[in-house]
Design a protein around this motif. Structure first.
Motif, short mmCIF file in Angstrom:
data_model
loop_
_atom_site.label_atom_id
_atom_site.label_comp_id
_atom_site.label_asym_id
_atom_site.label_seq_id
_atom_site.Cartn_x
_atom_site.Cartn_y
_atom_site.Cartn_z
N GLY A 249 0.97 -1.33 0.05
CA GLY A 249 0.01 -0.11 -0.09
C GLY A 249 0.96 1.22 0.06
O GLY A 249 2.28 1.12 0.09
N PRO A 250 0.31 2.50 -0.07
CA PRO A 250 1.05 3.72 -0.11
C PRO A 250 2.00 3.60 1.10
O PRO A 250 1.79 3.45 2.22
N GLN A 251 3.15 4.37 1.03
CA GLN A 251 4.02 4.66 2.02
C GLN A 251 4.54 6.07 2.30
O GLN A 251 4.53 6.77 1.10
N THR A 252 4.81 6.59 3.33
CA THR A 252 5.24 7.89 3.54
C THR A 252 6.63 7.93 3.74
O THR A 252 7.07 7.12 4.64
N PHE A 253 7.36 8.78 3.22
CA PHE A 253 8.89 9.23 3.28
C PHE A 253 9.02 10.49 3.64
O PHE A 253 8.49 11.33 3.26
N PRO A 254 10.10 10.67 4.24
CA PRO A 254 10.87 11.97 4.63
C PRO A 254 10.85 12.90 3.35
O PRO A 254 11.39 12.56 2.35
N VAL A 255 10.49 14.26 3.43
CA VAL A 255 10.70 15.07 2.47
C VAL A 255 9.66 15.01 1.49
O VAL A 255 8.95 16.05 1.04
N ILE A 256 9.69 13.61 0.61
CA ILE A 256 8.85 13.72 -0.46
C ILE A 256 7.31 13.25 -0.28
O ILE A 256 6.32 13.45 -1.11
N GLY A 257 7.01 12.75 1.07
CA GLY A 257 5.66 12.63 1.33
C GLY A 257 5.21 11.15 1.00
O GLY A 257 6.09 10.24 0.74
N THR A 258 3.78 10.92 0.60
CA THR A 258 3.26 9.70 0.67
C THR A 258 3.27 9.24 -1.11
O THR A 258 3.11 10.24 -2.03
N LEU A 259 3.90 8.20 -1.33
CA LEU A 259 3.76 7.68 -2.57
C LEU A 259 3.24 6.34 -2.87
O LEU A 259 3.09 5.45 -1.94
N LYS A 260 2.37 6.22 -3.83
CA LYS A 260 1.57 5.13 -4.14
C LYS A 260 2.49 3.93 -4.66
O LYS A 260 3.31 4.17 -5.17
N PRO A 261 1.92 2.86 -4.91
CA PRO A 261 2.76 1.74 -5.37
C PRO A 261 3.23 1.99 -6.55
O PRO A 261 4.38 1.67 -6.92
N TRP A 262 2.57 2.42 -7.80
CA TRP A 262 3.18 2.63 -9.07
C TRP A 262 4.36 3.72 -9.04
O TRP A 262 5.13 3.74 -9.55
N GLN A 263 4.09 4.75 -7.93
CA GLN A 263 5.12 5.73 -7.91
C GLN A 263 6.52 5.07 -7.37
O GLN A 263 7.34 5.59 -7.82
N MET A 264 6.19 4.41 -6.31
CA MET A 264 7.40 3.65 -5.68
C MET A 264 8.24 2.74 -6.78
O MET A 264 9.45 2.73 -6.69
N THR A 265 7.34 2.17 -7.53
CA THR A 265 8.16 1.17 -8.60
C THR A 265 9.10 1.86 -9.48
O THR A 265 9.96 1.57 -9.85
N PHE A 266 8.69 3.25 -9.89
CA PHE A 266 9.41 4.00 -10.90
C PHE A 266 10.48 4.42 -10.03
O PHE A 266 11.89 4.42 -10.64
N VAL A 267 10.63 4.86 -8.82
CA VAL A 267 11.80 5.29 -7.73
C VAL A 267 12.81 4.07 -7.85
O VAL A 267 14.01 4.02 -7.77
#
Length: 458
Positions: free
Chosen positions: A188-206
């Protein structure tokens, strides 16, 4: 300045033999460079193709149509790929090519990660433009360096091996990306320092984008910069006008070659972009679920096709066939067209997967010879620019128009996203015969251009 127009048009005008380079690259270092180029191209296609696996969640989160998705996948990428690619190709014909490749890898990797920070259509579009800018550095410099490391009649084999990176990247995008998106969706969505919350498809790109930066360092630190084959002869890089003059003189060979590749790339990329969505819509797979199967098929059959195709072209050339590279392309096209029509009409998933594999194998057979054909007939200090022209046509028609043609048919002709397979089949029925005709049209002019290149000894 070397008068290209004087040396290029007439095979009977043969300049003084070029002196061999003072420090030729050893076979070991040449093949090491091929390995690095292959993995770089894998990252290239992994990063550009990853979006195709994420169509369903991106459409849902950003509220996009199939046509908007195809623009993101294709034209937003291609537009800047081309606009930057031609100026960079001029640098390739003049400067240190490995540094150009290394800088490109680092930049497109960062831009792939930036795709994961996008919150709307336009932010994702700008990141895709950046991916296109970075990737425009790769092809012309890679092919130019390879042509300076290997003899003309043996060029199809290393270029075919480099192209394994293309299918590895496409396969890894589906295989690794498929498992990754399924795993991240479960998290599920995860929250990271500075960049905020990322959805699964966004985390895949990173996650997929960042490792390419390490490969950029390996490129510049370990790959040799080969001496150009005309070094020591007083040759200089011709002007862009001279390159266009040469290109126009041999247009009977170049134009059908380039546009045959463009038309066939429309079929190839149209299938590649929409195949995951095709299996989801036609056979009920969940988002990301067809990816590992499609990726595994690609990783098995495509390298096999590339190796066989390169070997076949090299064997034909050793038998005195000047048209060896284009002959392989023509033979492959004859078998490819009907399969491209049948594949998206398959009534069962297992049959569609099998036809997808056969289609990918046949397409891979001709990829290496098609790329080698251009290098064989082009003088060394024109290869960067001519390669950029080739890649521009290949990408505009293939990566830009291929997915868009299918999407426009789905949205405006069939008006039902469940009819995606019919759109893919219709595109193949229209485009396939055109590509076949152009491949046949290039055969004899290409053989004449090969004979002229042999006479010039460039």
């Amino acid at each position: 300045m070397t008068d290209i127009s004087a040396t290029a048009p007439s095979p009977s005008q043969k300049p003084a033999p070029a002196r061999p380079p003072a420090n030729p690259v050893s076979p070991f270092r040449a093949w090491w460079a091929i390995f690095i180029f292959t993995i770089a191209l894998m990252f290239n296609f992994l990063d550009r193709q990853l979006l195709t696996l994420l169509i369903t969640p991106i459409k849902a989160d950003l509220n996009l149509t199939d046509t908007q998705i195809s623009i993101l996948v294709g034209f937003m990428f291609v537009l800047f790929y081309i606009s930057v690619g031609i100026p960079i190709s001029r640098l390739v014909d003049r400067g240190p090519r490995k540094w150009i490749i290394g800088a490109g890898i680092a930049f497109w990797s960062l831009m792939t990660a930036a795709c994961g920070l996008a919150q709307n259509f336009w932010q994702l579009a700008v990141a895709r433009m950046g991916v296109g800018i970075g990737e425009s550095c790769n092809g012309p410099a890679t092919y130019s360096m390879t042509a300076d490391m290997f003899p003309r009649d043996k060029l199809a084999r290393p270029i075919s091996i480099i192209n394994i990176g293309m299918v590895m990247g496409s396969g890894m995008a589906l295989l690794v990306g498929g498992y990754l998106i399924v795993w991240l969706t479960e998290l599920g969505p995860q929250t990271f320092p500075v960049i905020g919350t990322l959805k699964p498809w966004q985390m895949t790109f990173v996650i997929v984008g960042l490792p390419g930066i390490l490969w950029a360092l390996l490129m510049v630190l370990t790959v040799p910069e080969p001496p150009r084959k005309d070094e020591g002869t007083g040759a200089v890089t011709p002007s862009f006008g001279k390159v266009l003059s040469f290109f126009g003189f041999w247009g009977a060979a170049y134009f059908p070659m380039f546009f045959a590749a463009g038309v066939k790339s429309m079929l190839s990329f149209g299938n590649a972009v929409w195949s995951p969505a095709f299996f989801e819509r036609s056979f009920g797979y969940a988002p990301g679920e067809p990816g590992p199967i499609l990726g595994a098929i690609g990783l098995i059959v495509a390298p096999l096709g590339l190796i066989i195709g390169g070997q076949a072209a090299t064997w034909l050339a050793s038998k005195g066939q000047d048209d060896a590279n284009m002959r392989i392309v023509l033979w492959v096209s004859i078998a490819l067209v009907p399969l491209a029509i049948i594949y998206p009409l398959a009534p069962a998933a297992w049959m569609a997967f099998a036809l997808y594999g056969a289609l990918l194998f046949l397409g891979s057979l001709g990829a290496g010879p098609a790329n080698a054909a251009m290098q064989v007939i082009t003088p060394g200090r024109m290869r960067g620019t001519v390669s950029a022209l080739y890649i521009a046509i290949f990408n505009v028609m293939g990566y830009g128009a291929g997915p868009l043609v299918v999407a426009l048919m789905t949205d405006n002709v069939f008006k039902n996203e469940a009819m995606l397979g019919a759109s893919m089949a219709a595109a193949a029925a229209i485009l396939g015969p055109v590509g076949l005709f152009l491949s046949w049209k290039a055969l004899k002019p290409y053989a004449r251009a090969v004979a002229a290149a042999r006479e010039r000894d460039d």
